[in-house]
Design a protein around this motif. Structure first.
Motif, mmCIF file in Angstrom:
data_model
loop_
_atom_site.group_PDB
_atom_site.id
_atom_site.type_symbol
_atom_site.label_atom_id
_atom_site.label_comp_id
_atom_site.label_asym_id
_atom_site.label_seq_id
_atom_site.Cartn_x
_atom_site.Cartn_y
_atom_site.Cartn_z
ATOM 1 N N ILE A 130 0.858 -1.184 0.000
ATOM 2 C CA ILE A 130 0.000 0.000 0.000
ATOM 3 C C ILE A 130 0.897 1.237 0.000
ATOM 4 N N ALA A 131 0.867 1.968 -1.101
ATOM 5 C CA ALA A 131 1.666 3.191 -1.228
ATOM 6 C C ALA A 131 0.929 4.342 -0.550
ATOM 7 N N VAL A 132 1.626 5.053 0.330
ATOM 8 C CA VAL A 132 1.018 6.189 1.025
ATOM 9 C C VAL A 132 1.840 7.454 0.785
ATOM 10 N N ASN A 133 1.134 8.561 0.759
ATOM 11 C CA ASN A 133 1.717 9.882 0.578
ATOM 12 C C ASN A 133 1.739 10.573 1.936
ATOM 13 N N TYR A 134 2.860 11.167 2.300
ATOM 14 C CA TYR A 134 2.963 11.835 3.606
ATOM 15 C C TYR A 134 1.867 12.865 3.808
ATOM 16 N N ARG A 135 1.399 13.480 2.729
ATOM 17 C CA ARG A 135 0.384 14.532 2.854
ATOM 18 C C ARG A 135 -0.954 14.000 3.349
ATOM 19 N N HIS A 136 -1.148 12.706 3.305
ATOM 20 C CA HIS A 136 -2.374 12.135 3.852
ATOM 21 C C HIS A 136 -2.291 12.015 5.366
ATOM 22 N N TYR A 175 -1.393 15.322 13.188
ATOM 23 C CA TYR A 175 -1.634 14.215 12.267
ATOM 24 C C TYR A 175 -3.060 14.243 11.764
ATOM 25 N N ARG A 176 -3.187 14.046 10.473
ATOM 26 C CA ARG A 176 -4.501 13.960 9.849
ATOM 27 C C ARG A 176 -5.016 12.544 10.037
ATOM 28 N N GLN A 177 -6.173 12.424 10.594
ATOM 29 C CA GLN A 177 -6.753 11.104 10.780
ATOM 30 C C GLN A 177 -7.210 10.497 9.455
ATOM 31 N N MET A 178 -7.405 11.345 8.436
ATOM 32 C CA MET A 178 -7.837 10.852 7.134
ATOM 33 C C MET A 178 -6.895 9.770 6.612
ATOM 34 N N GLY A 179 -5.603 9.993 6.689
ATOM 35 C CA GLY A 179 -4.645 9.017 6.184
ATOM 36 C C GLY A 179 -4.750 7.703 6.928
ATOM 37 N N PHE A 180 -4.902 7.779 8.239
ATOM 38 C CA PHE A 180 -5.038 6.556 9.025
ATOM 39 C C PHE A 180 -6.382 5.883 8.769
ATOM 40 N N LYS A 181 -7.423 6.681 8.529
ATOM 41 C CA LYS A 181 -8.739 6.105 8.234
ATOM 42 C C LYS A 181 -8.666 5.209 6.996
ATOM 43 N N TYR A 182 -8.057 5.705 5.936
ATOM 44 C CA TYR A 182 -7.977 4.922 4.705
ATOM 45 C C TYR A 182 -7.008 3.747 4.826
ATOM 46 N N ASP A 193 -6.314 2.165 7.686
ATOM 47 C CA ASP A 193 -7.021 1.203 8.535
ATOM 48 C C ASP A 193 -8.018 0.395 7.714
ATOM 49 N N ARG A 194 -8.723 1.070 6.837
ATOM 50 C CA ARG A 194 -9.728 0.400 6.015
ATOM 51 C C ARG A 194 -9.077 -0.616 5.079
ATOM 52 N N ALA A 195 -7.975 -0.236 4.445
ATOM 53 C CA ALA A 195 -7.264 -1.161 3.551
ATOM 54 C C ALA A 195 -6.757 -2.372 4.335
ATOM 55 N N ILE A 196 -6.265 -2.144 5.539
ATOM 56 C CA ILE A 196 -5.784 -3.244 6.378
ATOM 57 C C ILE A 196 -6.948 -4.154 6.764
ATOM 58 N N GLU A 197 -8.086 -3.578 7.068
ATOM 59 C CA GLU A 197 -9.272 -4.391 7.382
ATOM 60 C C GLU A 197 -9.680 -5.245 6.179
ATOM 61 N N PHE A 198 -9.703 -4.637 4.988
ATOM 62 C CA PHE A 198 -10.042 -5.394 3.776
ATOM 63 C C PHE A 198 -9.044 -6.535 3.552
ATOM 64 N N ALA A 199 -7.778 -6.240 3.786
ATOM 65 C CA ALA A 199 -6.745 -7.271 3.622
ATOM 66 C C ALA A 199 -6.975 -8.412 4.610
ATOM 67 N N GLU A 200 -7.225 -8.061 5.854
ATOM 68 C CA GLU A 200 -7.453 -9.085 6.880
ATOM 69 C C GLU A 200 -8.661 -9.958 6.528
ATOM 70 N N ASN A 201 -9.718 -9.328 6.049
ATOM 71 C CA ASN A 201 -10.930 -10.073 5.677
ATOM 72 C C ASN A 201 -10.665 -11.067 4.546
ATOM 73 N N GLU A 251 7.087 6.832 13.108
ATOM 74 C CA GLU A 251 6.843 6.564 14.528
ATOM 75 C C GLU A 251 5.339 6.419 14.790
ATOM 76 N N GLU A 252 4.546 7.307 14.205
ATOM 77 C CA GLU A 252 3.087 7.228 14.379
ATOM 78 C C GLU A 252 2.527 5.947 13.763
ATOM 79 N N ILE A 253 3.021 5.572 12.607
ATOM 80 C CA ILE A 253 2.575 4.333 11.965
ATOM 81 C C ILE A 253 2.953 3.138 12.834
ATOM 82 N N ALA A 254 4.178 3.114 13.336
ATOM 83 C CA ALA A 254 4.636 2.000 14.184
ATOM 84 C C ALA A 254 3.803 1.891 15.452
ATOM 85 N N LYS A 255 3.492 3.009 16.083
ATOM 86 C CA LYS A 255 2.662 2.988 17.293
ATOM 87 C C LYS A 255 1.285 2.389 16.987
#
Length: 179
Positions: A49-55, A65-72, A74-82, A128-132
């Motif tokens: 999953i390619a991410v842009n820092y601006r998200h 931190y913009r929660q928008m980037g984490f929202k999307y 998180d959603r991709a990770i949920e789809f992957a897990e499913n 660091e935020e992603i790792a947490k």
């Protein structure tokens, strides 16, 4: 073209509110659970999953931190897990830009990441935020630190890699780090 340039051009054409709405809908539909179902049906077991820092951060407010980037994400990770698919989180566009390419959302075609401690610190803060957030996420296979780095020297690249790894490992020793 460059994502940031496209966003600016669209906002100047249809207005800021409509442009925000457009990009929200684009991201809502860019990667769906149907995509993961299809990938699984053809035997895929890991997706990068390619991410842009601006998200995740605003250029002017890098500590917010913009929660928008984490929202999307998180959603991709949920789809992957499913769908029993692993995810590699790939920082495709870094603050200050790691290379002059369009794919790193670099409208200036100058890779300033390597010459700015601020941009390097902003990049480390994002990791660091992603790792947490994903330390205990079993679907996350690993972290791709910097997509296609174009460092001026191997020492510059190594210096930044060490910094990013150290910041990630403060919180997460569970995931593979991809250089």
């Amino acid at each position: 073209g460059y994502e940031s340039t496209f966003r600016t051009a669209l906002a100047s054409t249809i207005g800021e509110d409509k442009a925000i709405f457009f990009f929200e809908k684009l991201l809502d539909n860019f990667l769906t659970e149907d995509d993961f179902r299809f990938l699984r049906s053809i035997g895929v077991n890991v997706v990068r999953i390619a991410v842009n820092y601006r998200h995740f951060i605003d250029d002017k407010l890098t500590k917010t931190y913009r929660q928008m980037g984490f929202k999307y994400l998180d959603r991709a990770i949920e789809f992957a897990e499913n769908n029993n698919i692993y995810v590699i989180i790939d920082l495709h566009a870094t603050p200050g830009w790691q290379n002059p390419g369009w794919h790193s959302d670099n409208p200036y075609q100058i890779n300033m990441l390597w010459y700015s401690e601020k941009f390097q610190e902003d990049t480390a803060n994002i990791w660091e935020e992603i790792a947490k957030r994903y330390v205990d996420e079993p679907v996350v296979a690993g972290y791709g630190l910097i997509n296609e780095p174009d460092a001026p020297s191997s020492n510059s690249l190594l210096h930044l890699y060490k910094k990013l790894i150290k910041r990630i490992r403060r919180y997460d020793n569970n995931h593979i780090i991809i250089l």
